[in-house]
Design a protein around this motif. Structure first.
Motif, mmCIF file in Angstrom:
data_model
loop_
_atom_site.group_PDB
_atom_site.id
_atom_site.type_symbol
_atom_site.label_atom_id
_atom_site.label_comp_id
_atom_site.label_asym_id
_atom_site.label_seq_id
_atom_site.Cartn_x
_atom_site.Cartn_y
_atom_site.Cartn_z
ATOM 1 N N TRP A 1 31.581 38.964 32.342
ATOM 2 C CA TRP A 1 30.938 37.832 31.672
ATOM 3 C C TRP A 1 31.932 36.793 31.169
ATOM 4 C CZ3 TRP A 1 29.829 42.979 30.324
ATOM 5 C CH2 TRP A 1 28.649 43.477 30.890
ATOM 6 N N LEU A 2 33.036 37.243 30.604
ATOM 7 C CA LEU A 2 33.999 36.308 30.031
ATOM 8 C C LEU A 2 35.208 36.161 30.948
ATOM 9 C CD1 LEU A 2 34.004 37.467 26.282
ATOM 10 C CD2 LEU A 2 32.464 35.854 27.430
ATOM 11 N N THR A 3 35.821 34.988 30.901
ATOM 12 C CA THR A 3 37.029 34.753 31.686
ATOM 13 C C THR A 3 38.082 35.789 31.318
ATOM 14 O OG1 THR A 3 36.596 32.382 31.828
ATOM 15 C CG2 THR A 3 38.871 33.100 32.161
ATOM 16 N N SER A 4 38.572 36.499 32.320
ATOM 17 C CA SER A 4 39.542 37.566 32.070
ATOM 18 C C SER A 4 40.476 37.677 33.267
ATOM 19 C CB SER A 4 38.820 38.900 31.833
ATOM 20 O OG SER A 4 39.730 39.916 31.495
ATOM 21 N N PRO A 5 41.652 37.085 33.184
ATOM 22 C CA PRO A 5 42.598 37.135 34.308
ATOM 23 C C PRO A 5 42.921 38.572 34.708
ATOM 24 C CG PRO A 5 43.319 35.564 32.649
ATOM 25 C CD PRO A 5 42.178 36.315 32.049
ATOM 26 N N LYS A 6 43.097 38.784 35.984
ATOM 27 C CA LYS A 6 43.371 40.123 36.503
ATOM 28 C C LYS A 6 44.779 40.578 36.127
ATOM 29 C CE LYS A 6 43.424 42.841 40.774
ATOM 30 N NZ LYS A 6 43.263 42.806 42.254
ATOM 31 N N ILE A 7 44.870 41.821 35.669
ATOM 32 C CA ILE A 7 46.171 42.403 35.321
ATOM 33 C C ILE A 7 46.801 43.001 36.577
ATOM 34 C CG2 ILE A 7 47.321 44.241 34.026
ATOM 35 C CD1 ILE A 7 45.185 43.865 31.850
ATOM 36 N N ILE A 8 48.063 42.664 36.822
ATOM 37 C CA ILE A 8 48.744 43.211 37.997
ATOM 38 C C ILE A 8 49.837 44.213 37.621
ATOM 39 C CG2 ILE A 8 48.264 41.176 39.403
ATOM 40 C CD1 ILE A 8 51.145 40.289 38.952
ATOM 41 N N GLN B 1 59.015 47.045 23.321
ATOM 42 C CA GLN B 1 57.844 46.200 23.551
ATOM 43 C C GLN B 1 56.958 46.812 24.633
ATOM 44 O OE1 GLN B 1 57.386 43.197 21.832
ATOM 45 N NE2 GLN B 1 59.316 43.476 20.741
ATOM 46 N N CYS B 2 55.659 46.485 24.574
ATOM 47 C CA CYS B 2 54.770 46.795 25.693
ATOM 48 C C CYS B 2 54.213 45.468 26.203
ATOM 49 C CB CYS B 2 53.656 47.760 25.296
ATOM 50 S SG CYS B 2 52.835 47.425 23.739
ATOM 51 N N PHE B 3 53.846 45.430 27.472
ATOM 52 C CA PHE B 3 53.431 44.150 28.040
ATOM 53 C C PHE B 3 52.449 44.347 29.182
ATOM 54 C CE2 PHE B 3 57.146 45.413 30.530
ATOM 55 C CZ PHE B 3 56.769 45.122 31.834
ATOM 56 N N VAL B 4 51.679 43.292 29.437
ATOM 57 C CA VAL B 4 50.861 43.216 30.644
ATOM 58 C C VAL B 4 51.193 41.904 31.336
ATOM 59 C CG1 VAL B 4 48.908 44.673 29.976
ATOM 60 C CG2 VAL B 4 48.915 42.278 29.329
ATOM 61 N N VAL B 5 51.232 41.953 32.659
ATOM 62 C CA VAL B 5 51.459 40.762 33.465
ATOM 63 C C VAL B 5 50.156 40.441 34.185
ATOM 64 C CG1 VAL B 5 52.781 39.725 35.349
ATOM 65 C CG2 VAL B 5 53.889 41.334 33.774
ATOM 66 N N PHE B 6 49.706 39.209 34.037
ATOM 67 C CA PHE B 6 48.461 38.767 34.663
ATOM 68 C C PHE B 6 48.750 38.016 35.954
ATOM 69 C CE2 PHE B 6 47.689 38.891 30.090
ATOM 70 C CZ PHE B 6 46.483 39.556 29.996
ATOM 71 N N GLN B 7 47.762 38.044 36.838
ATOM 72 C CA GLN B 7 47.831 37.164 37.993
ATOM 73 C C GLN B 7 47.990 35.732 37.492
ATOM 74 O OE1 GLN B 7 44.409 37.549 40.537
ATOM 75 N NE2 GLN B 7 45.472 38.876 41.968
ATOM 76 N N PRO B 8 48.685 34.881 38.241
ATOM 77 C CA PRO B 8 48.881 33.501 37.766
ATOM 78 C C PRO B 8 47.553 32.803 37.482
ATOM 79 C CG PRO B 8 50.236 33.949 39.700
ATOM 80 C CD PRO B 8 49.316 35.119 39.547
ATOM 81 N N PHE B 9 47.478 32.119 36.350
ATOM 82 C CA PHE B 9 46.331 31.258 36.069
ATOM 83 C C PHE B 9 46.838 30.034 35.323
ATOM 84 C CE2 PHE B 9 46.499 34.299 32.548
ATOM 85 C CZ PHE B 9 46.312 33.518 31.415
ATOM 86 N N GLU B 10 46.160 28.931 35.551
ATOM 87 C CA GLU B 10 46.611 27.662 35.002
ATOM 88 C C GLU B 10 46.120 27.498 33.567
ATOM 89 O OE1 GLU B 10 48.974 24.567 34.955
ATOM 90 O OE2 GLU B 10 48.715 25.825 36.739
ATOM 91 N N VAL B 11 47.044 27.296 32.645
ATOM 92 C CA VAL B 11 46.712 27.060 31.243
ATOM 93 C C VAL B 11 46.878 25.573 30.949
ATOM 94 C CG1 VAL B 11 47.296 27.584 28.852
ATOM 95 C CG2 VAL B 11 47.444 29.372 30.589
ATOM 96 N N LYS B 12 45.819 24.968 30.434
ATOM 97 C CA LYS B 12 45.852 23.539 30.134
ATOM 98 C C LYS B 12 46.357 23.311 28.714
ATOM 99 C CE LYS B 12 41.589 22.937 32.838
ATOM 100 N NZ LYS B 12 40.185 22.473 32.751
ATOM 101 N N ASP B 13 47.182 22.318 28.571
ATOM 102 C CA ASP B 13 47.684 21.943 27.248
ATOM 103 C C ASP B 13 46.723 20.927 26.637
ATOM 104 O OD1 ASP B 13 49.219 21.671 25.017
ATOM 105 O OD2 ASP B 13 50.678 20.312 25.933
#
Length: 288
Positions: A71-78, A86-98
């Motif tokens: 339902w909600l925008t959720s970039p795919k985790i790769i 630290q722990c981290f997740v890397v998402f598929q590229p997505f365009e973030v608007k400023d």
């Protein structure tokens, strides 16, 4: 840290990746979102980095994000990884608007939230585990009665946390009794709630508005909306989209007065200035 992250991304992609540019996209209480770019190979990713001391919350937020992806925008985790601290997740590229969300983007988000709220098959209020609201535990013990759940596990719990920090706002038993009485005849359909619908928790992307942090559980959908009402000066476009998909029931305006106390109590942990609003909200509830 960055060297370890670069190595893990390269291994995941099975091709070299070097971080040549790093851009901070969003900073909240416990996580940072960056765009990391290998300019030589023209490859970029978005990464969320959280201290390992908060790994339990990190895991819960990541799992629940996936549950809301229909339902909600959720970039795919790769990639899901960690470094020494630290722990981290890397998402598929997505365009973030400023840029700030547009009216159309708020309208679309309202429709998405209404769609998510309508598609929950749970018959009780709560969640399979406790979640986190910012860095605070949010209890989610299953209950059949909404008035009991909200008065005890939301308002009573928050008032107790403040008492333990030396801040007495109101007698806890008196306040929870008042709220239970006011909600006694309200039996909402349990809906999957995002739990953190805040303007400061939004990234504007090409695929819609992305809310990185969450505090999921099943409850009254109106409580999700109370977060926006508490901290957004204008919810017109969001509510227009929401109401088109699933109109709110009678009595919503009165219940919003009650529900708004919860996000204010949560925010008070981080911002002492909010205490004036908390006391005002308590007075409004007592006057109902």
């Amino acid at each position: 840290m960055w060297q370890s992250i670069t190595k893990q991304i390269s291994e995941c992609m099975d091709t070299p990746f070097t971080i040549e540019k790093r851009q901070l996209l969003l900073h909240n209480e416990d996580s940072n979102y960056y765009r990391i770019t290998d300019q030589t190979r023209d490859i970029s990713f978005v990464i969320r980095i959280t201290p390992k001391s908060l790994s339990t919350k990190f895991d819960i937020v990541t799992r629940n994000q996936a549950l809301m992806a229909d339902w909600l925008t959720s970039p795919k985790i790769i990639l899901y990884g960690s470094t020494s601290d630290q722990c981290f997740v890397v998402f598929q590229p997505f365009e973030v608007k400023d840029a700030q969300p547009t009216s159309d983007e708020w309208y679309d988000l309202g429709k998405r939230f209404a769609g998510m709220h309508k598609n929950c098959q749970q018959g009780m209020y709560g969640w399979e585990e406790d979640t986190y609201i910012f860095q605070q535990i949010q209890p989610n013990r299953w209950q059949k009665n909404w008035a009991s759940f909200f008065s005890e596990q939301r308002i009573g719990w928050q008032l107790q946390l403040h008492e333990e920090k030396g801040k007495h706002l109101i007698n806890i038993s008196d306040m929870t009794s008042v709220i239970h009485r006011l909600l006694h005849h309200h039996h909402p359909e349990p809906c999957m709630l995002h739990g953190q619908l805040l303007p400061d928790n939004i990234l504007t992307t090409d695929d819609g508005l992305f809310l990185p942090d969450n505090a999921c559980y099943c409850g009254d959908r109106e409580l999700d909306l109370a977060w926006l009402a508490a901290f957004s000066p204008d919810q017109t476009d969001f509510m227009r989209g929401y109401q088109e998909v699933w109109p709110l029931p009678h009595g919503h305006d009165v219940r919003q007065v009650i529900y708004t106390l919860y996000p204010l109590l949560v925010q008070l942990h981080n911002d002492p200035v909010v205490e004036t609003r908390v006391q005002h909200q308590i007075a409004l509830i007592l006057a109902i």
